[in-house]
Design an enzyme around this catalytic site. Structure first.
Site, PDB file in Angstrom:
ATOM      1  N   PHE A   1      -7.861 -15.828 -14.094  1.00 41.23           N
ATOM      2  CA  PHE A   1      -8.925 -15.415 -13.113  1.00 41.23           C
ATOM      3  C   PHE A   1      -9.188 -13.936 -13.255  1.00 41.23           C
ATOM      4  CE2 PHE A   1     -10.338 -13.040  -9.362  1.00 41.23           C
ATOM      5  CZ  PHE A   1     -11.499 -13.713  -9.054  1.00 41.23           C
ATOM      6  N   LYS A   2      -8.201 -13.137 -13.616  1.00 39.19           N
ATOM      7  CA  LYS A   2      -8.380 -11.671 -13.784  1.00 39.19           C
ATOM      8  C   LYS A   2      -9.016 -11.376 -15.148  1.00 39.19           C
ATOM      9  CE  LYS A   2      -5.626  -7.409 -14.285  1.00 39.19           C
ATOM     10  NZ  LYS A   2      -6.075  -6.539 -13.421  1.00 39.19           N
TER      11      LYS A   2
ATOM     12  N   HIS B   1     -11.463   9.446  -4.397  1.00 35.07           N
ATOM     13  CA  HIS B   1     -11.996   8.153  -4.758  1.00 35.07           C
ATOM     14  C   HIS B   1     -13.197   8.099  -5.490  1.00 35.07           C
ATOM     15  CE1 HIS B   1      -8.932   6.277  -2.225  1.00 35.07           C
ATOM     16  NE2 HIS B   1      -9.150   7.010  -1.315  1.00 35.07           N
TER      17      HIS B   1
ATOM     18  N   ILE C   1      -1.133  15.772  -3.703  1.00 33.78           N
ATOM     19  CA  ILE C   1      -0.248  14.749  -2.704  1.00 33.78           C
ATOM     20  C   ILE C   1       0.770  13.973  -3.530  1.00 33.78           C
ATOM     21  CG2 ILE C   1      -0.822  12.603  -1.430  1.00 33.78           C
ATOM     22  CD1 ILE C   1      -1.511  15.061  -0.328  1.00 33.78           C
TER      23      ILE C   1
ATOM     24  N   ARG D   1      -2.589 -15.151 -14.796  1.00 31.59           N
ATOM     25  CA  ARG D   1      -3.762 -14.303 -14.289  1.00 31.59           C
ATOM     26  C   ARG D   1      -5.324 -14.365 -15.140  1.00 31.59           C
ATOM     27  NH1 ARG D   1      -1.761  -8.177 -14.777  1.00 31.59           N
ATOM     28  NH2 ARG D   1      -0.379  -9.033 -16.398  1.00 31.59           N
TER      29      ARG D   1
ATOM     30  N   ASP E   1       5.693   9.511   1.737  1.00 29.22           N
ATOM     31  CA  ASP E   1       4.352   8.729   1.915  1.00 29.22           C
ATOM     32  C   ASP E   1       4.501   7.398   2.840  1.00 29.22           C
ATOM     33  OD1 ASP E   1       3.307  10.419   0.109  1.00 29.22           O
ATOM     34  OD2 ASP E   1       3.993   9.272  -1.660  1.00 29.22           O
TER      35      ASP E   1
HETATM   36  N1  GLN Z   1       2.488  10.271  -3.688  1.00 25.15           N
HETATM   37  C1  GLN Z   1       1.771   9.052  -3.934  1.00 25.15           C
HETATM   38  C2  GLN Z   1       0.736   9.581  -4.975  1.00 25.15           C
HETATM   39  O1  GLN Z   1       0.411  10.571  -5.073  1.00 25.15           O
HETATM   40  C3  GLN Z   1       0.930   8.757  -2.613  1.00 25.15           C
HETATM   41  C4  GLN Z   1       0.057   7.628  -2.646  1.00 25.15           C
HETATM   42  C5  GLN Z   1      -0.426   7.020  -1.641  1.00 25.15           C
HETATM   43  O2  GLN Z   1      -0.201   7.434  -0.420  1.00 25.15           O
HETATM   44  N2  GLN Z   1      -1.191   5.954  -1.690  1.00 25.15           N
HETATM   45  O3  GLN Z   1       0.371   8.400  -5.718  1.00 25.15           O
HETATM   46 ZN    ZN Z   2      -2.835   8.522   0.164  1.00 25.69          ZN
END
Ligand code: GLN
Ligand code: ZN
Length: 724
Positions: A17-18, A655, A393, A15, A561
């Site tokens: 490059f990284k 994000h 999530i 890696r 997911d």
């Molecule tokens: N359950 C995963 C999380 O919370 C879902 C991530 C995803 O869908 N990209 O990280």
């Molecule tokens: Zn997601």
């Protein structure tokens, strides 16, 4: 036979490059040192090619993304140095990333500048690293550039291509041969787009010798490329089955070289000699100037298996980019480097119950006995959730401490028990935190998972997880795709201990948390001796077993997911029906458990407008999606499609580090409930919180709960005006 190769990974075996680019980001090296480091990467790539391959392009190295580099050449952006270049890739002014075709590489969606310049040159800092050469200079073609770039409404691909002709002519003025990649020739193209591309190559072909390289799929109207004044045409015979038929039927023009993509650049398995040699013989009959090549760039693969601890039976089957180059060379000599064995004949397979279970599947396995409308009534009674339930999530911030503990375990510096105890401590803290915040449906927080696919691959039989098999997904970000090498089954429960521990700590429901079958496949290298459909069903049954184990432990809600369902779809939309048919079936099979278990699916951002009709066939109870940035559009898409289940539109853009305001979230909740009805709406962030810091997470979740509370109060005052 001669050989041709392109797209060698820039990352480097260690890696490099990284390391170099990230050192530059943190001011540990200057522009000069970065130039040196990137030139070394280019030299390394060239030396690998030069030792084995006859023809290969020059100047493939990129400081971050090759699409952005080409946009610099076309004058769509004009960074003058690395500093200005990287400002376009990270931070406030960065261009959004998008998946490159149906791969997991992301390119920067640079906007088209139209009308375009007639004369523009590669900025100095780029030409310093790209080792400019008169022979076979690397380029991306105007069709691909204009199809993939961001465009203002009303600006058509055909106009952009026409407008770019002079610039490409200028670019090629002093060059002898060019390697132009046009993967967009395999996309769904309009007649006008095709004609504009042909016009372009008619003109450019008069000026310079062109190797026009297509890949990833079939080229519709392949024979139209035959008429173009190009020197060579690269065709993918691994992913483009129709391409083989077209050559068989229509032959190949005698004045051109056929660059035959016969070695997959997207998967790690060695060629099957039984299939490859007859194909090469057939191609040879039609083309005197046949060159063997990779099918698709090699940067979707890790660099080399040399440092991997591959079990003996995999040593002969798994090849990374370096070994693929050697494979191309050996095929050209009529040999295969490696002996393939049919995996189906393996001892394990005969023993394995999963094969039997997949073979015995019937229609009933893919359909729940109880319909959503009936299920929901029972679930309401059992779960006793309030209106507008709040949840997250899955993941909570992955702190340095968690990472440090993981590496201690890997190095053997702490015992399994100690690590396990630590993880349970994290889970306990997460549960307490969520109860204090007042969330309704809790998660354990995923402290034990490095990555949502690798974690499961590491637990499942039938997978190999590599040590150094890094692949760039964008910029300097790399991930290690696991490899499906055999039949997939569960030796023991994978997540049940952690989830049921979390559930034991609280009276509120905790969601079981699984990665879906299609996402596991999309982010892995998948064996090719079985149909993808069969692999998906093996995974689905394995996940179904896991959900049944949850049920035994009293877990009542499970989230699966599936963010990669859209991404894994074929490039050509006409093939979507077939793909989504098995993809949806795999999801429904995995979740075909007790009707009393509430199934959530999480799908991040997924181009829902395009795929909603397939989503409607997935038999979940609740869907959560990413929508903080375009919530109202998403709402329309679901509403217009007649969606009748429950939905959690993300109210908070995870994000960005920004803490969302109560009022903004309240507004989105209001819109959702007005459109879909109070009973159908969940409230949650866009996605997992793994990449965020605790400070913002605490504040944002508190605001989210507060938004729901205030909304409900206002609603009560108005006397619930929600429809449905
Ligand atoms: N359950 C995963 C999380 O919370 C879902 C991530 C995803 O869908 N990209 O990280
Ligand atoms: Zn997601």
């Amino acid at each position: 036979m001669k050989t041709y190769a392109y797209g060698y990974p820039r990352l480097g075996p260690n890696r490099e490059f990284k390391t170099a680019v990230e050192k530059y980001f943190s001011d540990k090296i200057d522009d000069k040192q970065l130039t040196r480091a990137l030139s070394e990467r280019q030299e390394h790539m060239t030396s690998i090619y030069a030792s084995t391959i006859d023809l290969y392009p020059a100047g493939e190295i990129s400081p971050y993304d090759h699409f952005l580099d080409e946009a610099c050449v076309l004058g769509w952006v004009k960074p003058k140095n690395f500093h200005e270049y990287y400002a376009l890739t990270r931070g406030e002014k960065a261009f959004p990333l998008k998946k490159w075709f149906n791969t997991n590489y992301h390119y920067l969606t640079v906007p088209v500048k139209y009308p375009s310049n007639k004369k523009n040159t590669l900025p100095g800092f780029l030409s310093d690293i790209k080792e400019p050469s008169k022979e076979l200079t690397w380029m991306l073609g105007p069709l691909t550039m204009s199809k993939l770039a961001r465009k203002k409404d009303g600006l058509h691909v055909e106009n952009i291509i026409d407008g770019l002709t002079d610039l490409y002519k200028f670019r090629c003025k002093n060059l002898k041969t060019v390697h132009i990649e046009e993967p967009a020739f395999v996309m769904d193209l309009s007649e006008k787009e095709r004609q504009a591309s042909y016009r372009f190559y008619e003109k450019l072909g008069k000026l310079v010798d062109i190797c026009l390289i297509t890949y990833y799929d079939d080229v519709d109207h392949l024979e139209c490329l035959y008429d173009l004044p190009v020197k060579a045409i690269g065709i993918d015979f691994v992913h483009g089955r129709e391409n083989i038929k077209t050559i068989g039927k229509k032959g190949f023009p005698s004045d051109k070289i056929l660059v035959a993509g016969v070695v997959s650049g997207k998967n790690v398995f060695c060629v099957n000699p039984e299939r490859i040699f007859p194909l090469i013989d057939m191609l040879r009959k039609h083309s005197k100037g046949l060159m063997l090549s990779n099918a698709g760039p090699l940067y979707h693969l890790p660099e080399t298996t040399a440092n991997e601890n591959l079990p003996l039976e995999l040593k002969e089957r798994i090849l990374f980019a370096g070994e693929k180059i050697a494979e191309i060379a050996s095929l050209a000599k009529g040999e295969t480097l490696y002996k393939t064995k049919d995996m189906r004949a393996g001892k394990k397979r005969r023993r394995s119950n999963i094969v039997y279970r997949v073979n015995s599947l019937t229609v009933k396995d893919f359909r729940k006995k109880v319909s959503y409308r009936k299920r929901i009534l029972r679930q309401k009674m059992l779960l006793k959730l309030p209106d507008l339930p709040t949840t997250t999530i899955g993941s909570f911030p992955q702190t340095n401490e968690v990472r440090a503990m993981r590496s201690l375990l890997r190095r053997g510096d702490i015992s399994r028990e100690k690590y396990h105890g630590y993880i349970h401590g994290r889970i306990r803290a997460n549960i307490v935190k969520q109860e204090n915040l007042g969330l309704d449906v809790l998660v354990h927080g995923e402290p034990e998972r490095t990555d949502m696919v690798e974690y499961f691959a590491g637990k499942l039989e039938g997978f190999f997880t590599s040590e150094h098999g890094w692949v760039v997904s964008y910029g300097t970000r790399a991930w290690r795709p696991p490899i499906v090498t055999g039949d997939i089954y569960r030796a023991e429960p994978m997540t049940v201990d952690d989830i049921s521990y979390a559930q034991s700590l609280t009276k509120r429901p905790v969601k079981g948390m699984l990665t879906g079958p299609i996402t596991i496949m999309a982010w892995s290298f998948v064996r090719e001796d079985l149909s993808p459909e069969e692999v998906a069903y093996q995974l689905a049954l394995t996940l179904q077993d896991e959900i049944r184990d949850y049920e035994r432990k009293g877990i009542r809600i499970v989230q699966v997911d599936e963010p990669a369902i859209r991404e894994r779809a074929p490039i050509k939309t006409r093939e979507w029906g077939r793909y989504f048919d098995w993809a949806v079936k795999a999801f429904n099979l995995a979740t075909n458990t007790s009707p009393d278990t509430q199934i959530h699916v999480h799908m991040c951002y997924s181009d829902f407008a395009q795929i909603i009709k397939f989503i409607l066939k997935m038999d979940f109870d609740v869907i959560t999606i990413e929508s903080a940035r375009n919530g109202l559009d998403m709402l329309k898409v679901f509403c217009n499609a007649g969606f009748y289940r429950q939905i959690g539109l993300g109210v908070w853009d995870i994000h960005s580090p920004r803490v969302p305001e109560v009022n903004d979230m309240k507004m989105l909740i209001r819109k959702c409930t007005e459109t879909l009805g109070l009973k159908h709406v969940w409230v949650n962030p866009d996605c997992g919180l793994k990449t965020r810091g605790w400070k913002e997470v605490n504040a944002s979740l508190a605001n989210m709960v507060e938004a729901v509370k205030q909304f409900k109060m206002e609603q009560n005052m108005k006397g619930d005006r929600c429809r449905r």
